[in-house]
Design an enzyme around this catalytic site. Structure first.
Site, PDB file in Angstrom:
ATOM      1  N   LYS A   3       0.953  -1.078   0.015  1.00  8.36           N
ATOM      2  CA  LYS A   3      -0.008   0.060   0.151  1.00  8.36           C
ATOM      3  C   LYS A   3       0.742   1.204  -0.033  1.00  8.36           C
ATOM      4  CE  LYS A   3      -4.168   1.943   2.009  1.00  8.36           C
ATOM      5  NZ  LYS A   3      -3.994   3.228   2.321  1.00  8.36           N
ATOM      6  N   LYS A  48      -6.350  -8.310  -2.427  1.00 10.37           N
ATOM      7  CA  LYS A  48      -7.450  -8.302  -3.591  1.00 10.37           C
ATOM      8  C   LYS A  48      -7.750  -9.639  -4.118  1.00 10.37           C
ATOM      9  CE  LYS A  48      -5.460  -3.799  -4.991  1.00 10.37           C
ATOM     10  NZ  LYS A  48      -5.016  -2.865  -6.115  1.00 10.37           N
ATOM     11  N   CYS A  91      29.152  18.947  31.832  1.00 12.95           N
ATOM     12  CA  CYS A  91      28.272  17.698  31.750  1.00 12.95           C
ATOM     13  C   CYS A  91      27.226  17.572  32.821  1.00 12.95           C
ATOM     14  CB  CYS A  91      29.556  16.757  31.950  1.00 12.95           C
ATOM     15  SG  CYS A  91      28.635  14.963  32.017  1.00 12.95           S
ATOM     16  N   CYS A  97      33.471  10.604  34.974  1.00 15.85           N
ATOM     17  CA  CYS A  97      32.016  10.497  34.591  1.00 15.85           C
ATOM     18  C   CYS A  97      31.322   9.481  34.821  1.00 15.85           C
ATOM     19  CB  CYS A  97      32.059  11.298  33.379  1.00 15.85           C
ATOM     20  SG  CYS A  97      30.289  11.649  32.929  1.00 15.85           S
TER      21      CYS A  97
END
Ligand code: IVH
Length: 713
Positions: free
Chosen positions: A126, A313, A448, A472
């Site tokens: 489709k 179909k 940060c 970190c």
């Protein structure tokens, strides 16, 4: 009566040019396999234009020169469809139930008994574009119309003529063309054409063009192009076409074709010159429909165009007729949709997330929305430039897209929002006009959001990064794994699963915590036997004695790989000197450019990173070559060596270490840049090559002399 021109050789040439140009346009646009160079096509085209200029009475609407020739319209005329353009009932059910229920209904309505053979269907994608009806009389395109309400549409002939894939004249070489034929199909825009068009639009906007905008998706772009009143503009928008059916068609009794099935009809359309998708497939029985839905669903993201589902179909046309339709929807077809990949929602907030490698990503926090089969509450905005380009702000209504397994993203703003606290933002209305107050323009944080370290954006890069590195928490797991790597601190047994556990249980918050692990803590972890726990402790203990180069590499400084770490260690000789080096001093190191130098400098400018280094030293991490390496004179600095054959006393690795410790480089192959080839017994082709290039060939004794500085290189 005007004389028939058919015996005029110029007219015959014109006819021949028509045929040539139609044929090669079909090869080029529909079959995607041109047989003549573009220049040849252009030459024929120019020749035809010249003939038509001389004989305007010969210029017919099906002439290849007439694709773009129309004038700017005031509006579109309306067209009444002689055969209505139906819509299709849509199922959004699960894979199986949609197809099974459809098949069951068809069998019931056709009164097929349980032992009747399975029904044959045609399954098609489709296509996500817009439906058009193309009317051909005596094989010539005379009118193109949009679907409109199914009964009355708009006359868009001028624009449709500009679509290269749509024949202006039907190809009659493989089968006769019916006197009247209405082809039904979908005009769409390929994804790559859409991206290119939007890139062009952005460029225009950046250059100050007024009234230009970017398009939200290929469907809108295609619809916009078809509804352009200026055919020149329509012609500049790349459109494509798939045929999937027909409307009015001359009956067999009047000389039209007689098809027994829908599939036969599609094959005839292909013969007449229309693109019919290769994904169209005959499916026998409901299971085959389910399999088709699944197959196309899996292909969906890789297709060059958007689809929003598949269509089933009934293949037999006599059965289609028997089934008929209810309220504009045929009973013989259904559309089985896939989950929508785009939805609208509002931006509640814009957060910045820090990834495992320190990359900062702006993420839109969204009012929950069901898209691409899941509920989405976060969508990536990629980077700062993207946010600014799309100008996404808190409170905006946006389009969110999620295709396949791809991370959901914010596509565009459809409705600018109003600032959460009125007055906090900047007015966006034209000067002097009190417009709605939007939230502030998005900016990346300078620190940060996780660890507070400086955020940097390197020249030429789109991403912002946290410089916190091993400090970190967002980068902690990654940093620990990197630190433990074989080529770094070589801590055997410290793998991904273990690091996950240690970090998640908050046993390890920073790398120094590794050296504070105890046997009891480790043995209490999942899947950790006492034996492996003590092995890990031993590996940790062993790792404390290392080299400066390894330690530097282990710190995970961006852009500092093993080779750079070695160069730094050799150049400075001590960690403290590296930590205190200015950017200029760092630039003195071989192969260190401005980006690397800046990265090293910024890393050590972060107090947390210095603290971590100190803590590690306090834990007992040390290296032997700190004082020693600086003492090795850099006698081979800047020289490149190639080793070949077996040397009398040194092994390959020893020779390499010797050269590198004296500042030289070892390469695997001989080139004009090689300074020396060190040849031993049974030296091979490298020696030949050295001779051919005139590169100096030396033996081990000479190498040792060079390295010790007793002779000059
Ligand atoms: S057949 C009687 N086949 O879907 C059935 N339609 O509601 C008539 N569409 O906007 C349509 N791909 O443009 C058919 N392979 C396909 C299709 C298709 C897309 C569109 C059509 C219309 C809507 C039908």
């Amino acid at each position: 009566m005007c004389p028939t021109p058919s015996d005029d050789p110029l007219y015959q040439r014109l006819q021949a040019l028509h045929a040539l140009l139609h044929h090669h346009a079909h090869l080029y646009y529909v079959l995607d396999s041109p047989e003549v160079p573009d220049a040849q096509y252009d030459a024929w085209f120019e020749e035809l234009k010249a003939i038509e200029a001389e004989h305007p009475q010969w210029r017919t609407p099906d002439s290849p020169t007439q694709r773009v020739g129309g004038r700017v319209l005031d509006g579109f005329d309306t067209v009444r469809h002689r055969v209505p353009m139906l819509s299709i009932r849509t199922e959004t059910d699960t894979e199986a139930s949609g197809a099974l229920a459809f098949d069951a209904r068809i069998r019931k309505e056709l009164e097929l008994g349980d032992d009747a053979p399975p029904v044959e269907y045609v399954a098609e994608p489709k296509f996500d574009g817009l439906a058009v009806s193309l009317r051909y009389e005596a094989g010539v395109l005379v009118q193109a119309a949009t679907r409109g309400d199914g009964e009355v549409g708009e006359d868009v002939t001028q624009n449709v003529r500009t679509i290269g894939q749509i024949p202006l004249r039907l190809d009659s070489r493989q089968r006769p063309v019916p006197p009247v034929l209405e082809v039904r199909g979908e005009v769409y825009m390929r994804r790559d054409d859409f991206e290119a068009l939007n890139a062009r639009q952005r460029q225009r906007i950046a250059n100050g063009a007024k009234g230009e905008k970017t398009f939200v998706n290929p469907r809108n772009a295609a619809a916009g192009a078809i509804r352009q009143l200026d055919p020149q503009i329509a012609a500049s928008r790349p459109l494509s076409f798939f045929a999937y059916g027909w409307g009015e068609m001359t009956a067999p009794e009047q000389g039209g074709p007689a098809f027994a099935t829908h599939f036969e009809g599609l094959m005839a359309l292909r013969d007449w010159g229309f693109p019919v998708s290769d994904l169209v497939q005959r499916c026998t029985g409901a299971e085959a429909l389910v399999a088709y839905h699944r197959r196309i669903g899996a292909l969906r993201d890789q297709l060059p165009f958007d689809i929003d589902g598949v269509v089933y179909k009934v293949n037999r046309l006599d059965w289609q007729k028997r089934l008929g339709f209810v309220t504009r929807e045929p009973r013989w077809a259904i559309a089985h949709k896939y989950p929508a990949q785009e939805q609208m929602t509002t931006v509640l907030d814009i957060e910045v997330q820090v990834g495992r490698t320190g990359k900062l990503t702006p993420v839109a926090k969204l009012a929950p929305v069901f898209v691409g089969g899941v509920t989405v509450t976060n969508a990536t905005l990629h980077n700062e430039d993207e946010v600014l380009r799309k100008d996404v702000r808190i409170g905006d209504t946006v389009i969110v897209r999620r295709a396949g397994d791809v991370i959901p993203e914010v596509v565009s703003v459809v409705l600018p929002g109003v600032a959460p606290e009125q007055g906090a933002g900047t007015p966006t209305g034209p000067a002097g006009v009190a417009g709605p107050v939007r939230g502030p323009v998005f900016r990346m944080p300078t620190h940060c959001p996780v660890c507070g370290s400086d955020v940097v954006r390197e020249p030429g890069e789109a991403d912002h990064r946290c410089t916190g590195g091993l400090y970190c928490p967002a980068q902690r797991k990654q940093a620990i794994l990197h630190y433990a790597q074989r080529r770094a601190m070589d801590i055997e047994g410290l793998g991904e699963k273990l690091v996950d556990q240690l970090v998640d249980a908050q046993i390890v918050r920073g790398i120094p915590d590794l050296y504070r692990l105890s046997l009891t803590t480790l043995a209490n972890l999942d899947r950790m036997a006492e034996k492996s726990a003590s092995n890990l402790l031993a590996a940790l203990e062993k790792s404390k004695r290392t080299t400066l180069a390894r330690f530097l590499y282990a710190l995970g400084i961006r852009h500092v790989g093993e080779a750079t770490a070695k160069d730094l260690a050799r150049h400075f000789g001590s960690l403290d000197r590296i930590m205190d080096a200015s950017v200029d001093e760092l630039l003195q190191v071989r192969d260190v450019g401005p980006v690397v130098a800046q990265s090293i400098h910024t890393f050590f400018a972060q107090p947390h990173n210095r603290e971590t280094v100190e803590e590690l030293r306090a834990c007992g991490v040390h290296w032997d070559d700190e004082a020693g390496s600086a003492a090795v004179p850099q006698t081979l600095l800047g020289k490149t060596f190639v080793l070949t054959g077996t040397l009398p006393t040194l092994s390959r690795d020893q020779a390499k270490a010797l050269i590198e410790s004296a500042g030289g480089k070892v390469s695997g192959s001989v080139s004009k840049k090689t300074d020396f080839v060190v040849a031993g017994v049974e030296a091979g082709s490298k020696l030949d090559k050295a001779r051919a290039l005139g590169v100096a060939v030396i033996d081990e004794a000479r190498l040792l002399a060079l390295a010790s500085g007793s002779v000059e290189p």
